[in-house]
Structures are given as C-alpha cells and as structure tokens.
Design a protein around this motif. Structure first.
Motif, short mmCIF file in Angstrom:
data_model
loop_
_atom_site.label_atom_id
_atom_site.label_comp_id
_atom_site.label_asym_id
_atom_site.label_seq_id
_atom_site.Cartn_x
_atom_site.Cartn_y
_atom_site.Cartn_z
N SER A 1 22.38 9.32 19.29
CA SER A 1 21.70 10.01 18.18
C SER A 1 20.80 11.15 18.68
N ILE A 2 20.35 11.06 19.94
CA ILE A 2 19.45 12.08 20.49
C ILE A 2 20.25 13.22 21.13
N ASP B 1 22.33 19.82 34.38
CA ASP B 1 23.10 18.78 35.07
C ASP B 1 23.15 17.52 34.22
N GLU B 2 24.20 17.37 33.43
CA GLU B 2 24.39 16.21 32.55
C GLU B 2 23.09 15.88 31.81
N PRO B 3 22.53 16.84 31.07
CA PRO B 3 21.20 16.63 30.47
C PRO B 3 21.17 15.60 29.35
N ILE B 4 22.33 15.16 28.86
CA ILE B 4 22.34 14.23 27.72
C ILE B 4 22.98 12.88 28.05
N SER B 5 23.49 12.72 29.28
CA SER B 5 24.22 11.49 29.59
C SER B 5 23.33 10.25 29.62
N ALA B 6 22.02 10.42 29.88
CA ALA B 6 21.10 9.27 29.94
C ALA B 6 20.43 9.00 28.60
#
Length: 430
Positions: A205-206, A196-201
């Motif tokens: 670069s990460i 569930d949107e694992p990279i939006s926060a």
C-alpha cells in the motif's frame, strides 16, 4: 572530448553531449567491468556493461538478486571501483581518480536512495540534521533561516510535517523513513538519482505513494532516475527504458512497452512470465517460462549487445541476433505468459471455492471448534460421530472437524487396546 581532456577536467559542463537523435546523454557506461576479490578468488560481478541514460528519463535496471544491478548503482556514485571501462557524466569521466573539485560536484549532482530505509538513516541524528547534512557540507543555504525554510519545504513535499523534524528515525514507520531518505536526496537538487530498490522493503500500500513521489520530482524538477529493481511489473509503468541484467551481463535494453511486447532474450521472457496474475485461478494454471543458459552456444563466438532496430538492444552471437531480428521484424507481439486451463477442472475448482467461501460466510456464531470436542470424541467416539453428523448437516464446519478428529482418535485407541488384549489372550492359551 579526448581522454587527456577528461582527466584534467575539474568541473562539470552545464550540458552533456547529444546523441544522433538530439537527446542529451547525462550518464554513460562504457564497457564497465567490476571485480571483487583478487587472484583465484576474484569474482566478476559486472561484465562489459554499456548503456546511456538520457536527461529527464527513468532508466530501470532489472534482474534477480546477485545479478549486479546494485553493484552498477554503487559504481555510479563512486563507491565501487571499476576493473575496466569508464563511467562518464555529462561527457566527463567520473570513474577512477578524479580531482577533488570534480568529485564534490559529482556528489552534489548524483544522489542515491537506498533499499533499506532503516539501515541508511543515522539513528542518533534528528530528521532535521539528516536532511540538512548535505546542505551543511556544500553550503547550499544563505543563512539559518534559509536552511530551515528549505528543510521545511522539502519535508512537506515528501508528505511529512515540520514537527517531524525534531524526531529520530526509529519513531517512524518504514514508509515514513523512506520518505525521509527521499527528502535527504532531493534537497540537494540532484540531476541524477540512483534509486536502489527503494520500495522493495515497504508494504504494498505504501509502494505506490513512494513511486508517485519520485514521479512528482521528475515532473517538477526534471530529475533523471536510474531505478534499480527486480520486479518488472512495477518498472513497466514508471520507466521510459528498461535494461535487463543477468549474472553481470546486460542482456536486453528497450523502451518499456517495446520490451514487454517483444521480450527477445529468453531471460527477459522468464522474468515477465514470473509476474503474478491478479486472478488466483489463472495464476494457479500459469506455466512459467524457465530460462536455461545452456541454450546458448558461445564456444565459437563471443556474444555482444547489438541494436536490432526500434531502439532495441539484445545480447547474443551473430546467429542469435539474426533470429531476434526476424522475430522483431515480423511485428507480432510475443506471448510470455501462458495459462494452461482444463475447463472441467477449472469449473470444478471454481465451484469448490464458492462452496467453501459460502460455508465460511454462513458459519454459525457458536462454530468455534472447541478442543473439548476432541476430548469428548476420545472417550465417547460413537456419540462424537453422531454429533459430527449433526454439525456437518447444520454447517458447523469447525465443530464437525474436531468431533470427527476426536472420534477417530478414540476409535484408534480402542482398536489398539482390543488388539493388545487379543494378543495377550492368545499368549495365555499357548
């Protein structure tokens, strides 16, 4: 498998059913409705959603905030109850009331990676316990040595070190916390992961590191993903197929490149047009395609999600579906991003940008823009203007600006005093 059989099944089969092309259907949503609230306050968050996810693929669900994508993800892991329809896993119904043994198997086989890594981890537990919790609950280790070995191997797989296991979540950065969340899910060796949107926060670069990590598990372990996101530019490169959702309705489903080449539904086109361009000048002159729901007339006929060929499904009534088929059969890729550019204005803007950047690049060391130049300008505006002229000529841009500002303030104050003095003289004469 009949409905009666689905209700009495107490465990999952080894493989799911096959579609007409021989692909194994791992997860299937059939006319799913999800409603929050009751009576007049009821809100239908998801309406008649239907799609399949095949074993080993990454299926992305894309839409704006509040569209219902996370609601579907939470329904898959049995957190949100359904108001209608059903969800099947390997051909077995897992929505609604199911036997305890089947429920445990579903939890074991379907894991979730949450959007906020800070909120989804227990701050009072060590990383070792957080990752091991699933192993404890399902007795997935032979002895303590086996558990430690599994946890250490997993922590290494996600790019952290075994010494991190004794620490607490607050001691880690956002990217590291998300790696812990990935480790917690993947140590269960699930067949399906709801991301569930694992990279939006996370920092930009990460993000690539986390996506590469998920892709690594997919290649090594054959993990299937339901990837929930709002950014089409990211899902294009990690997805096999993409589903677009708008206000609870699945409006389009297609393979990733097919969807970008032929975005038939106007809402899909609006999402693609919102993808930022890497060139700031082109981005400045980009024309956004705005979706207007009033273009659809569904008063006479209810829309449906229809396969128009090329494994491409679009939501619309019969008239719209015919138009979509004609556009797709023409085999001419659609242009969703339009850049309006006046050449003269573009060149002028480019020149100005170069001049400004050169000025900043070549700024002298003592060009500080000190506040005392403003004070000097207030008391000695003429001298300040002369200094401003000198600074501008010698590329002291910051000093020039503050001298000019102080001189203007000083002249305004003197003008106001003279005007007031003149008014007093006039009043005295009268």
């Amino acid at each position: 498998m009949s409905k009666e059989e689905k209700v009495t099944v107490k465990s999952l089969p080894e493989h799911g059913p096959l579609d007409e092309n021989g692909r194994e259907i791992l997860l299937s949503l059939k006319n799913v409705d999800i409603t929050f609230g009751k009576g007049e306050n009821a809100v239908k968050a998801v309406k008649n959603a239907s799609f399949d996810i095949y074993k080993g693929e990454t299926f992305s669900l894309v839409g704006e905030s509040g569209s219902g994508k996370t609601t579907i993800g939470r329904a898959v892991i049995r957190v949100n109850p359904l108001a209608g329809g059903e969800i099947d896993y390997k051909g077995v119904k897992i929505s609604g009331k199911i036997p305890v043994s089947l429920d445990r198997e579903v939890i074991r086989n379907i894991q979730m990676i949450f959007q906020d890594p800070a909120a989804s981890l227990n701050e009072r537990a060590t990383v070792d316990y957080i990752i091991s919790e699933g192993l404890y609950n399902f007795k997935l280790f032979k002895n303590e040595a086996d558990r430690v070995a599994k946890v250490e191997e997993m922590i290494k797989n996600v790019g952290l070190l075994p010494e991190h296991l004794t620490r607490y979540p607050h001691e880690f950065s956002g990217g590291q916390r998300q790696r812990i969340g990935v480790a917690r899910a993947m140590i269960m060796e699930p067949e399906l992961v709801v991301a569930d949107e694992p990279i939006s926060a996370l920092d930009v670069s990460i993000r690539a590191q986390i996506l590469n990590l998920l892709n690594k598990f997919r290649k090594e372990k054959g993990t299937t993903y339901l990837f929930i996101a709002h950014d089409l530019s990211i899902v294009r490169f990690i997805s096999d197929r993409i589903g677009v959702i708008y206000k609870g309705n699945i409006v389009e489903i297609a393979e990733a490149e097919e969807l970008f080449a032929y975005p038939l539904h106007p809402y899909t086109r609006s999402l693609i047009s919102a993808i930022p361009l890497p060139d700031p000048q082109l981005e400045k002159h980009k024309v956004l395609f705005t979706y207007d729901p009033s273009v659809h007339d569904y008063s006479q006929e209810e829309p449906q999600l229809v396969d128009i060929g090329h494994n491409h499904l679009v939501f619309g009534n019969s008239k719209e579906i015919e138009e979509y088929k004609k556009i797709r059969d023409a085999n001419e890729p659609l242009k969703s991003i339009t850049v309006y550019k006046d050449p003269s204005k573009h060149q002028q803007a480019k020149k100005e940008e170069i001049i400004i950047s050169e000025e900043i690049k070549n700024a002298p060391v003592h060009d500080t823009g000190n506040i005392w130049f403003v004070v000097l300008g207030i008391f000695l505006p003429i001298i300040s203007l002369i200094m401003a002229f000198f600074y501008r000529k010698n590329n002291y841009i910051r000093n020039f600006k503050v001298c000019k500002k102080g001189a203007i303030i000083g002249l305004i104050i003197r003008g106001a005093i003279l005007a007031l003095f003149g008014l007093l003289i006039i009043l005295a004469v009268i």
